[in-house]
Design a protein around this motif. Sequence first.
Motif, PDB file in Angstrom:
ATOM      1  N   PHE A 155       0.819  -1.216   0.000  1.00 19.95           N
ATOM      2  CA  PHE A 155       0.000   0.000   0.000  1.00 19.95           C
ATOM      3  C   PHE A 155       0.853   1.266   0.000  1.00 19.95           C
ATOM      4  CE2 PHE A 155      -2.563  -3.216   2.416  1.00 19.95           C
ATOM      5  CZ  PHE A 155      -3.380  -3.549   1.347  1.00 19.95           C
ATOM      6  N   SER A 156       2.081   1.183   0.465  1.00 17.85           N
ATOM      7  CA  SER A 156       2.941   2.375   0.536  1.00 17.85           C
ATOM      8  C   SER A 156       4.023   2.373  -0.549  1.00 17.85           C
ATOM      9  CB  SER A 156       3.638   2.441   1.890  1.00 17.85           C
ATOM     10  OG  SER A 156       2.837   1.977   2.914  1.00 17.85           O
ATOM     11  N   LEU A 157       3.970   1.405  -1.449  1.00 17.02           N
ATOM     12  CA  LEU A 157       5.030   1.271  -2.453  1.00 17.02           C
ATOM     13  C   LEU A 157       4.939   2.375  -3.511  1.00 17.02           C
ATOM     14  CD1 LEU A 157       7.180  -0.987  -2.720  1.00 17.02           C
ATOM     15  CD2 LEU A 157       5.702  -2.017  -4.461  1.00 17.02           C
ATOM     16  N   GLU A 158       6.057   3.021  -3.831  1.00 16.80           N
ATOM     17  CA  GLU A 158       6.074   4.018  -4.909  1.00 16.80           C
ATOM     18  C   GLU A 158       6.180   3.300  -6.253  1.00 16.80           C
ATOM     19  OE1 GLU A 158       9.265   6.698  -4.038  1.00 16.80           O
ATOM     20  OE2 GLU A 158       8.273   7.403  -2.202  1.00 16.80           O
ATOM     21  N   ASP A 159       5.727   4.002  -7.304  1.00 18.23           N
ATOM     22  CA  ASP A 159       5.717   3.383  -8.639  1.00 18.23           C
ATOM     23  C   ASP A 159       7.109   2.902  -9.058  1.00 18.23           C
ATOM     24  OD1 ASP A 159       3.031   3.816  -8.780  1.00 18.23           O
ATOM     25  OD2 ASP A 159       3.131   5.420 -10.280  1.00 18.23           O
ATOM     26  N   ALA A 160       8.129   3.716  -8.798  1.00 16.17           N
ATOM     27  CA  ALA A 160       9.491   3.341  -9.216  1.00 16.17           C
ATOM     28  C   ALA A 160       9.941   2.075  -8.483  1.00 16.17           C
ATOM     29  CB  ALA A 160      10.461   4.475  -8.941  1.00 16.17           C
ATOM     30  N   GLN A 161       9.532   1.948  -7.236  1.00 17.18           N
ATOM     31  CA  GLN A 161       9.883   0.752  -6.470  1.00 17.18           C
ATOM     32  C   GLN A 161       9.116  -0.457  -7.013  1.00 17.18           C
ATOM     33  OE1 GLN A 161       8.718   2.486  -2.698  1.00 17.18           O
ATOM     34  NE2 GLN A 161      10.841   2.520  -2.008  1.00 17.18           N
ATOM     35  N   ALA A 162       7.837  -0.255  -7.308  1.00 14.73           N
ATOM     36  CA  ALA A 162       7.020  -1.354  -7.849  1.00 14.73           C
ATOM     37  C   ALA A 162       7.605  -1.843  -9.176  1.00 14.73           C
ATOM     38  CB  ALA A 162       5.576  -0.890  -8.037  1.00 14.73           C
ATOM     39  N   GLU A 163       8.030  -0.900 -10.011  1.00 10.32           N
ATOM     40  CA  GLU A 163       8.610  -1.279 -11.308  1.00 10.32           C
ATOM     41  C   GLU A 163       9.907  -2.061 -11.102  1.00 10.32           C
ATOM     42  OE1 GLU A 163       6.774   2.741 -13.277  1.00 10.32           O
ATOM     43  OE2 GLU A 163       8.963   2.474 -13.339  1.00 10.32           O
ATOM     44  N   ALA A 164      10.753  -1.579 -10.195  1.00  5.12           N
ATOM     45  CA  ALA A 164      12.037  -2.244  -9.951  1.00  5.12           C
ATOM     46  C   ALA A 164      11.829  -3.649  -9.382  1.00  5.12           C
ATOM     47  CB  ALA A 164      12.889  -1.405  -9.004  1.00  5.12           C
ATOM     48  N   VAL A 165      10.879  -3.784  -8.457  1.00  4.59           N
ATOM     49  CA  VAL A 165      10.611  -5.109  -7.877  1.00  4.59           C
ATOM     50  C   VAL A 165      10.074  -6.046  -8.957  1.00  4.59           C
ATOM     51  CG1 VAL A 165       9.156  -6.394  -6.242  1.00  4.59           C
ATOM     52  CG2 VAL A 165      10.270  -4.286  -5.506  1.00  4.59           C
ATOM     53  N   ALA A 166       9.182  -5.548  -9.808  1.00  8.45           N
ATOM     54  CA  ALA A 166       8.607  -6.402 -10.862  1.00  8.45           C
ATOM     55  C   ALA A 166       9.703  -6.880 -11.828  1.00  8.45           C
ATOM     56  CB  ALA A 166       7.517  -5.647 -11.618  1.00  8.45           C
ATOM     57  N   ARG A 167      10.581  -5.964 -12.200  1.00 11.08           N
ATOM     58  CA  ARG A 167      11.671  -6.344 -13.117  1.00 11.08           C
ATOM     59  C   ARG A 167      12.590  -7.382 -12.466  1.00 11.08           C
ATOM     60  NH1 ARG A 167      11.757  -0.997 -14.913  1.00 11.08           N
ATOM     61  NH2 ARG A 167      13.123  -0.435 -13.180  1.00 11.08           N
ATOM     62  N   ALA A 168      12.991  -7.102 -11.218  1.00 13.39           N
ATOM     63  CA  ALA A 168      13.907  -8.011 -10.513  1.00 13.39           C
ATOM     64  C   ALA A 168      13.253  -9.373 -10.294  1.00 13.39           C
ATOM     65  CB  ALA A 168      14.340  -7.389  -9.186  1.00 13.39           C
ATOM     66  N   THR A 169      11.971  -9.350  -9.954  1.00 12.53           N
ATOM     67  CA  THR A 169      11.243 -10.599  -9.696  1.00 12.53           C
ATOM     68  C   THR A 169      11.255 -11.500 -10.931  1.00 12.53           C
ATOM     69  OG1 THR A 169       9.848  -9.572  -8.019  1.00 12.53           O
ATOM     70  CG2 THR A 169       8.946 -11.503  -9.101  1.00 12.53           C
ATOM     71  N   ALA A 170      10.960 -10.914 -12.080  1.00 11.09           N
ATOM     72  CA  ALA A 170      10.939 -11.715 -13.312  1.00 11.09           C
ATOM     73  C   ALA A 170      12.344 -12.221 -13.650  1.00 11.09           C
ATOM     74  CB  ALA A 170      10.379 -10.880 -14.464  1.00 11.09           C
TER      75      ALA A 170
END
Length: 137
Positions: free
Chosen positions: A51-66
């Motif tokens: 709920f507190s995640l910023e867009d740039a963090q969400a994008e970075a986590v999604a990229r790293a996760t994949a």
Amino acid sequence: MTDCVFCRIVAGRIPSTRVYEDEQVVAFMDIGQVNPGHVLVAVRSHVENLFSLEDAQAEAVARATARIARAIRNAFSPGGLSVYQANGAVAGQTVFHYHVHLVPRLEGDGMAFTWPVRNPPREELESHAARIRAALS
Ligand code: 5GP
Ligand code: ZN
């Protein structure tokens, strides 16, 4: 957050076994290892949950996760891989610093997720969707 275990791991104040890091993300082996190759992808900054995640963090986590998921597949050849992420104690979160689990899956590994299907009528779906759409705008 000095009392947060993942902040301490990110800062290198307690040991961890890292597999990947960039500006936003640190990924390391989960100490519990549900199956061999179980990795946690955590944000570098202390963010409690999704709920507190910023867009740039969400994008970075999604990229790293994949990217790490592909590495786990190449390294361990599991039958499958589950992505698990909990927000709030009621959802099973135990460490309140945002992270995503990558769990390699093996036949009969005992990992279970109870999913009580209710199949409500369409009007109920419409009503739920309307509430979410209104909250998005
Ligand atoms: P959650 O239940 O919050 O989604 O998951 C927290 C995860 O963090 C658990 O799977 C647990 O094994 C892992 N964990 C807790 N403390 C440590 C630690 O000090 N080091 C590592 N590497 N993992 C930890
Ligand atoms: Zn933290």
